[in-house]
Design a protein around this motif. Structure first.
Motif, PDB file in Angstrom:
ATOM      1  N   GLU A 223       0.821  -1.205   0.000  1.00 57.54           N
ATOM      2  CA  GLU A 223       0.000   0.000   0.000  1.00 57.54           C
ATOM      3  C   GLU A 223       0.860   1.262   0.000  1.00 57.54           C
ATOM      4  OE1 GLU A 223      -3.669   1.962   2.598  1.00 57.54           O
ATOM      5  OE2 GLU A 223      -2.925  -0.041   3.046  1.00 57.54           O
ATOM      6  N   GLY A 224       1.951   1.248   0.779  1.00 59.74           N
ATOM      7  CA  GLY A 224       2.830   2.411   0.832  1.00 59.74           C
ATOM      8  C   GLY A 224       3.460   2.711  -0.515  1.00 59.74           C
ATOM      9  N   GLU A 225       3.921   1.662  -1.208  1.00 65.50           N
ATOM     10  CA  GLU A 225       4.517   1.851  -2.528  1.00 65.50           C
ATOM     11  C   GLU A 225       3.484   2.375  -3.522  1.00 65.50           C
ATOM     12  OE1 GLU A 225       7.307  -1.260  -4.005  1.00 65.50           O
ATOM     13  OE2 GLU A 225       6.723  -2.304  -2.175  1.00 65.50           O
ATOM     14  N   ALA A 226       2.251   1.846  -3.430  1.00 67.34           N
ATOM     15  CA  ALA A 226       1.200   2.274  -4.345  1.00 67.34           C
ATOM     16  C   ALA A 226       0.867   3.749  -4.134  1.00 67.34           C
ATOM     17  CB  ALA A 226      -0.044   1.413  -4.161  1.00 67.34           C
ATOM     18  N   GLU A 227       0.771   4.170  -2.874  1.00 58.02           N
ATOM     19  CA  GLU A 227       0.472   5.575  -2.588  1.00 58.02           C
ATOM     20  C   GLU A 227       1.601   6.489  -3.059  1.00 58.02           C
ATOM     21  OE1 GLU A 227      -0.285   5.650   1.577  1.00 58.02           O
ATOM     22  OE2 GLU A 227      -2.370   4.948   1.377  1.00 58.02           O
ATOM     23  N   ALA A 228       2.842   6.046  -2.863  1.00 52.01           N
ATOM     24  CA  ALA A 228       3.982   6.849  -3.325  1.00 52.01           C
ATOM     25  C   ALA A 228       3.962   6.981  -4.842  1.00 52.01           C
ATOM     26  CB  ALA A 228       5.282   6.204  -2.861  1.00 52.01           C
ATOM     27  N   ALA A 229       3.625   5.896  -5.543  1.00 50.37           N
ATOM     28  CA  ALA A 229       3.558   5.937  -7.004  1.00 50.37           C
ATOM     29  C   ALA A 229       2.443   6.864  -7.466  1.00 50.37           C
ATOM     30  CB  ALA A 229       3.341   4.525  -7.552  1.00 50.37           C
ATOM     31  N   GLN A 230       1.309   6.848  -6.739  1.00 48.48           N
ATOM     32  CA  GLN A 230       0.204   7.741  -7.105  1.00 48.48           C
ATOM     33  C   GLN A 230       0.607   9.206  -6.954  1.00 48.48           C
ATOM     34  OE1 GLN A 230      -3.191   7.604  -4.553  1.00 48.48           O
ATOM     35  NE2 GLN A 230      -4.398   9.012  -5.813  1.00 48.48           N
TER      36      GLN A 230
ATOM     37  N   PHE B  78      -3.164   9.777 -18.634  1.00 47.19           N
ATOM     38  CA  PHE B  78      -4.522  10.311 -18.695  1.00 47.19           C
ATOM     39  C   PHE B  78      -5.549   9.245 -18.281  1.00 47.19           C
ATOM     40  CE2 PHE B  78      -3.430  13.672 -22.185  1.00 47.19           C
ATOM     41  CZ  PHE B  78      -2.626  14.319 -21.268  1.00 47.19           C
ATOM     42  N   ALA B  79      -5.380   8.021 -18.793  1.00 51.84           N
ATOM     43  CA  ALA B  79      -6.320   6.946 -18.449  1.00 51.84           C
ATOM     44  C   ALA B  79      -6.329   6.700 -16.940  1.00 51.84           C
ATOM     45  CB  ALA B  79      -5.949   5.668 -19.200  1.00 51.84           C
ATOM     46  N   LEU B  80      -5.146   6.692 -16.329  1.00 50.77           N
ATOM     47  CA  LEU B  80      -5.068   6.458 -14.887  1.00 50.77           C
ATOM     48  C   LEU B  80      -5.655   7.633 -14.103  1.00 50.77           C
ATOM     49  CD1 LEU B  80      -1.551   4.797 -14.691  1.00 50.77           C
ATOM     50  CD2 LEU B  80      -3.765   3.704 -14.294  1.00 50.77           C
ATOM     51  N   ARG B  81      -5.547   8.843 -14.636  1.00 49.04           N
ATOM     52  CA  ARG B  81      -6.165   9.983 -13.952  1.00 49.04           C
ATOM     53  C   ARG B  81      -7.690   9.849 -13.971  1.00 49.04           C
ATOM     54  NH1 ARG B  81      -3.754  14.463 -12.153  1.00 49.04           N
ATOM     55  NH2 ARG B  81      -5.011  16.334 -11.740  1.00 49.04           N
ATOM     56  N   PHE B  82      -8.251   9.423 -15.100  1.00 57.58           N
ATOM     57  CA  PHE B  82      -9.687   9.151 -15.156  1.00 57.58           C
ATOM     58  C   PHE B  82     -10.065   8.064 -14.146  1.00 57.58           C
ATOM     59  CE2 PHE B  82      -9.578  10.983 -19.557  1.00 57.58           C
ATOM     60  CZ  PHE B  82     -10.578  11.927 -19.379  1.00 57.58           C
ATOM     61  N   MET B  83      -9.256   7.015 -14.082  1.00 64.42           N
ATOM     62  CA  MET B  83      -9.546   5.918 -13.156  1.00 64.42           C
ATOM     63  C   MET B  83      -9.530   6.398 -11.708  1.00 64.42           C
ATOM     64  SD  MET B  83      -8.019   3.626 -10.862  1.00 64.42           S
ATOM     65  CE  MET B  83      -6.348   3.171 -11.299  1.00 64.42           C
ATOM     66  N   MET B  84      -8.529   7.214 -11.355  1.00 65.61           N
ATOM     67  CA  MET B  84      -8.446   7.716  -9.981  1.00 65.61           C
ATOM     68  C   MET B  84      -9.663   8.570  -9.637  1.00 65.61           C
ATOM     69  SD  MET B  84      -4.390   8.560  -9.338  1.00 65.61           S
ATOM     70  CE  MET B  84      -4.060   9.427 -10.860  1.00 65.61           C
ATOM     71  N   ALA B  85     -10.122   9.388 -10.583  1.00 69.37           N
ATOM     72  CA  ALA B  85     -11.313  10.199 -10.338  1.00 69.37           C
ATOM     73  C   ALA B  85     -12.550   9.320 -10.190  1.00 69.37           C
ATOM     74  CB  ALA B  85     -11.505  11.194 -11.485  1.00 69.37           C
ATOM     75  N   GLU B  86     -12.652   8.305 -11.018  1.00 71.72           N
ATOM     76  CA  GLU B  86     -13.823   7.424 -10.999  1.00 71.72           C
ATOM     77  C   GLU B  86     -13.964   6.698  -9.673  1.00 71.72           C
ATOM     78  OE1 GLU B  86     -17.288   6.098 -12.694  1.00 71.72           O
ATOM     79  OE2 GLU B  86     -15.870   7.572 -13.486  1.00 71.72           O
ATOM     80  N   HIS B  87     -12.843   6.373  -9.036  1.00 69.53           N
ATOM     81  CA  HIS B  87     -12.888   5.577  -7.810  1.00 69.53           C
ATOM     82  C   HIS B  87     -12.525   6.378  -6.562  1.00 69.53           C
ATOM     83  CE1 HIS B  87     -13.634   1.901 -10.031  1.00 69.53           C
ATOM     84  NE2 HIS B  87     -12.695   2.273 -10.889  1.00 69.53           N
ATOM     85  N   GLY B  88     -12.575   7.711  -6.687  1.00 74.23           N
ATOM     86  CA  GLY B  88     -12.416   8.546  -5.517  1.00 74.23           C
ATOM     87  C   GLY B  88     -11.008   8.719  -5.021  1.00 74.23           C
ATOM     88  N   LEU B  89     -10.011   8.403  -5.838  1.00 73.43           N
ATOM     89  CA  LEU B  89      -8.623   8.576  -5.407  1.00 73.43           C
ATOM     90  C   LEU B  89      -8.166  10.024  -5.545  1.00 73.43           C
ATOM     91  CD1 LEU B  89      -8.858   5.458  -5.852  1.00 73.43           C
ATOM     92  CD2 LEU B  89      -6.431   5.490  -6.409  1.00 73.43           C
ATOM     93  N   ILE B  90      -8.888  10.814  -6.384  1.00 68.23           N
ATOM     94  CA  ILE B  90      -8.657  12.260  -6.461  1.00 68.23           C
ATOM     95  C   ILE B  90     -10.025  12.935  -6.486  1.00 68.23           C
ATOM     96  CG2 ILE B  90      -6.435  12.102  -7.653  1.00 68.23           C
ATOM     97  CD1 ILE B  90      -7.877  12.737 -10.270  1.00 68.23           C
ATOM     98  N   ASN B  91     -10.067  14.177  -6.110  1.00 70.52           N
ATOM     99  CA  ASN B  91     -11.326  14.912  -6.037  1.00 70.52           C
ATOM    100  C   ASN B  91     -11.599  15.591  -7.381  1.00 70.52           C
ATOM    101  OD1 ASN B  91     -13.652  16.139  -5.132  1.00 70.52           O
ATOM    102  ND2 ASN B  91     -12.563  17.849  -4.149  1.00 70.52           N
TER     103      ASN B  91
END
Length: 673
Positions: A385-392, A414-427
């Motif tokens: 989880e720590g590595e994943a958060e650092a990568a994000q 860009f695709a990953l930014r859409f994914m993060m928005a879709e699943h609440g990882l970014i506002n």
């Protein structure tokens, strides 16, 4: 290996393995009996698939002192067979030379002894001497029956002489295809036929022991179980394929650093992936095209499944069939990149630097190399989880800093930014992310960091991108439309950049009219010189003033006129209605100006020369065809607008949590996190 591979269904690898052991036992048991017979009066035929190790199994069933071995490979007549048998039974050169010394004028080729010159005796007598000197104390093995250059009946006749006349115990080895072609004389020669299969476990040990490097042997033994299980799952019957795979694995091992070799999980993944793909390729199940685009092949299967009509099963691709044979291995795994695998499996090239670089970019080795932020984050399911958060956080920071400017890789971010928005990882919502991505592209364009589209700009503009760097884009149904919109937006920006360069390129082309006679021709129409850039599908001529162009043409050397005319015709004959439609009015004006120059010509010769420019008669029909096609297109559009719409879905549409999505390794992700 997992139980999914060792299923106990009919024809499964597990059942085949048990049958192979039984066949090996049957062969050993029968040869133990056969070697006790003094005058059996028949030969034993050992058959099996090509490359299954028949020779190894026969020799392994006997002690070395219990047989004479003769290969029939390349032998052309009975004298050569007799000489080969003699050389095996009586290997001392002195005795052969003694026989040869009594003859005159004949040469008898003897394998392992070389061609022996004879003096005094005709070949029939020499053959009789060799053929009648027979040692019956051991079994006589004849191998490579199918590779003998004699007619089959004649070969069997020679073999039968050793059985009936000399009372020898004889074993003949041949592959299955040859056995099917045996004539009725087979029943006279062979009293027992034994079929064998690949003895993979024993062959593995034999092959490994041949490696002189102790580290190679240790590496292969460490992964012995995985190699054997994957090879059996492939269904390959040829032990030669296993041998080649082991040799290739040793080459890969030598390319790796200690940091690679010490990562046990990565090595298990690498070994399984390579042996599976190597076996499938060597059997002809997977082609270079499929290996060169594994992510695309897998995505194609997913799309076919989604678009299936009713209950009909879509036809399985070769890649899907191979994947089903190896359920515990992701054949689209990007640990080894597609171009690298193509080079290894089809060209035999093992570039150590490329192999290391490929591994360094994998999630197993993030600390070994410089990995793009999108690549580090896309494997968040496989790291802590720590590595994943650092990568994000790194990915978000690189986005804000506009650090990625390469088209295909930018789409990953860009695709990953859409994914993060879709699943609440970014506002953010989809629309705001789309606006952010467009602003990103605008900034690159303004800063001169966005590359223009290339020579084949129309194909690049319209192409649907599914993957980059061997990894499918993380695109879910929820934001697929926005992702495709940003792809179109990038292409439009790159096309603008390309078209902004055309006026300067037009000036260069104008100068070529007076240069070497074929220079203009070579730049404006399609050439077959691979890798050479030209302007055959770019509307660059439209940036040149037609009057200036015609004036430069008239001033060009006489020998250039033919090539200028030919260049224009060849340029437009297939592309005027498509890629070069923007030049339609330009070429019309050029033709009009040429007609005017003809009328104004200062001399009869010049007037005739302009009149005979072939482009003036060849291009108007092309313009007429384009006009007709334009009219048909307009009429079709008008008819479509008048016709009442009857909308219906072309294919079943799945919900966003039902449709498979390409994973980081080209597999399938469930959108739900």
């Amino acid at each position: 290996m997992r139980s999914s591979i060792f299923s106990w269904g009919r024809g499964s690898p597990a059942i085949k393995a048990v049958e192979a052991v039984r066949e090996a036992t049957r062969l050993t048991t029968y040869l133990d009996y056969y070697k006790t017979l003094d005058e059996p009066g028949y030969a034993v035929l050992v058959t099996g698939p090509w490359g299954c190790g028949k020779t190894h199994q026969v020799k392994h069933a006997l002690d070395e002192a219990e047989y004479f071995y003769v290969s029939l490979f390349g032998l052309q007549n009975s004298e050569e067979i007799k000489a080969a048998v003699y050389a095996e039974m009586f290997p001392g050169k002195s005795r052969m030379k003694k026989i040869a010394g009594a003859a005159d004028g004949i040469s008898v080729p003897v394998p392992s002894v070389a061609t022996v010159s004879t003096k005094g005796l005709p070949s029939a007598i020499v053959g009789a001497i060799l053929g009648n000197q027979v040692n019956t104390s051991r079994i006589l093995i004849f191998d490579d029956l199918e590779r003998c250059r004699m007619p089959l009946n004649d070969v069997l006749g020679v073999i039968n002489r050793y059985v009936e006349h000399h009372k020898c115990r004889v074993v003949v080895i041949a592959h299955d295809d040859m056995v099917e072609g045996l004539t009725p004389i087979k029943e006279k020669v062979f009293g027992q036929t034994i079929r064998v299969s690949s003895q993979i476990d024993g062959a593995f040990e034999s092959f490994v022991q041949r490696f002189t490097d102790a580290e190679d042997r240790a590496f292969l033994q460490l992964h012995r179980a995985a190699i054997i299980d994957v090879f059996k799952a492939s269904g390959s019957l040829s032990l030669r394929n296993l041998k080649h795979s082991l040799e290739d694995l040793s080459r890969i091992r030598r390319a790796l650093r200690s940091g690679h070799l010490e990562n046990e999980a990565a090595m298990r993944e690498l070994v399984g992936l390579f042996v599976a793909l190597s076996s499938e390729v060597r059997q002809g199940n997977l082609t270079q095209k499929e290996i060169g685009n594994r992510a695309g092949a897998r995505i194609g299967d997913a799309v076919a499944e989604v678009n299936r009509r009713g209950g009909a099963e879509p036809e399985k691709s070769a890649f899907k069939k191979a994947q089903e044979r190896h359920p515990s291995i992701d054949l689209s795994d990007s640990l080894l990149k597609d171009p690298l695998l193509v080079e290894m499996l089809f060209n035999g090239g093992f570039d150590s630097e490329a192999i290391r670089a490929s591994l360094d970019q994998d999630s197993h080795f993030l600390k070994l190399g410089a990995v793009p932020a999108w690549r580090a984050f896309i494997d968040f399911e496989s790291v802590g989880e720590g590595e994943a958060e650092a990568a994000q956080q790194r990915l978000l920071k690189e986005f804000d800093g506009r650090q990625e400017g390469e088209h295909a890789l930018m789409l990953h971010a860009f695709a990953l930014r859409f994914m993060m928005a879709e699943h609440g990882l970014i506002n953010a919502d989809r629309r705001s992310v789309l606006d952010q991505c467009k602003a990103y592209v605008d900034d690159l364009e303004k800063g001169g960091r966005l590359a223009p589209l290339g020579q084949n700009w129309t194909q690049q503009r319209d192409a649907r991108r599914e993957a980059a760097d061997g990894i499918g884009y993380w695109v879910e149904d929820a934001y697929r439309a926005e992702f495709e919109e940003i792809g179109v937006y990038i292409n439009a920006a790159r096309q603008r950049i390309l078209f902004n360069t055309l006026p300067a390129e037009g000036e260069k082309l104008l100068a070529l009219l007076g240069g070497p006679n074929t220079a203009f021709f070579e730049q404006v129409c399609v050439q077959n010189r691979a890798g050479e850039y030209n302007f055959s599908v770019l509307p660059v001529l439209a940036t040149i003033d037609p009057a200036v162009f015609v004036d430069a043409w008239m001033k060009a050397p006489a020998e250039n006129w033919y090539w200028i005319s030919g260049g224009l015709f060849n340029r437009y004959k297939n592309t005027l209605h498509a890629m070069l439609s923007d030049e339609t009015e330009w070429i019309r004006r050029v033709l009009e100006l040429l007609a005017a120059r003809e009328e104004e010509a200062s001399s009869p010769i010049l007037k005739l020369r302009i009149a005979r420019i072939k482009a003036r008669s060849e291009i108007p029909p092309l313009l007429d065809d384009k006009d007709a096609m334009d009219r048909e297109h307009e009429e079709a559009e008008m008819a479509a607008r008048r016709k009442p719409s009857r909308s219906r879905p072309l294919a079943p549409v799945l919900g966003e949590h039902e449709k498979p999505v390409p994973s980081a390794r080209g597999g399938v992700h469930k959108p739900a996190l």
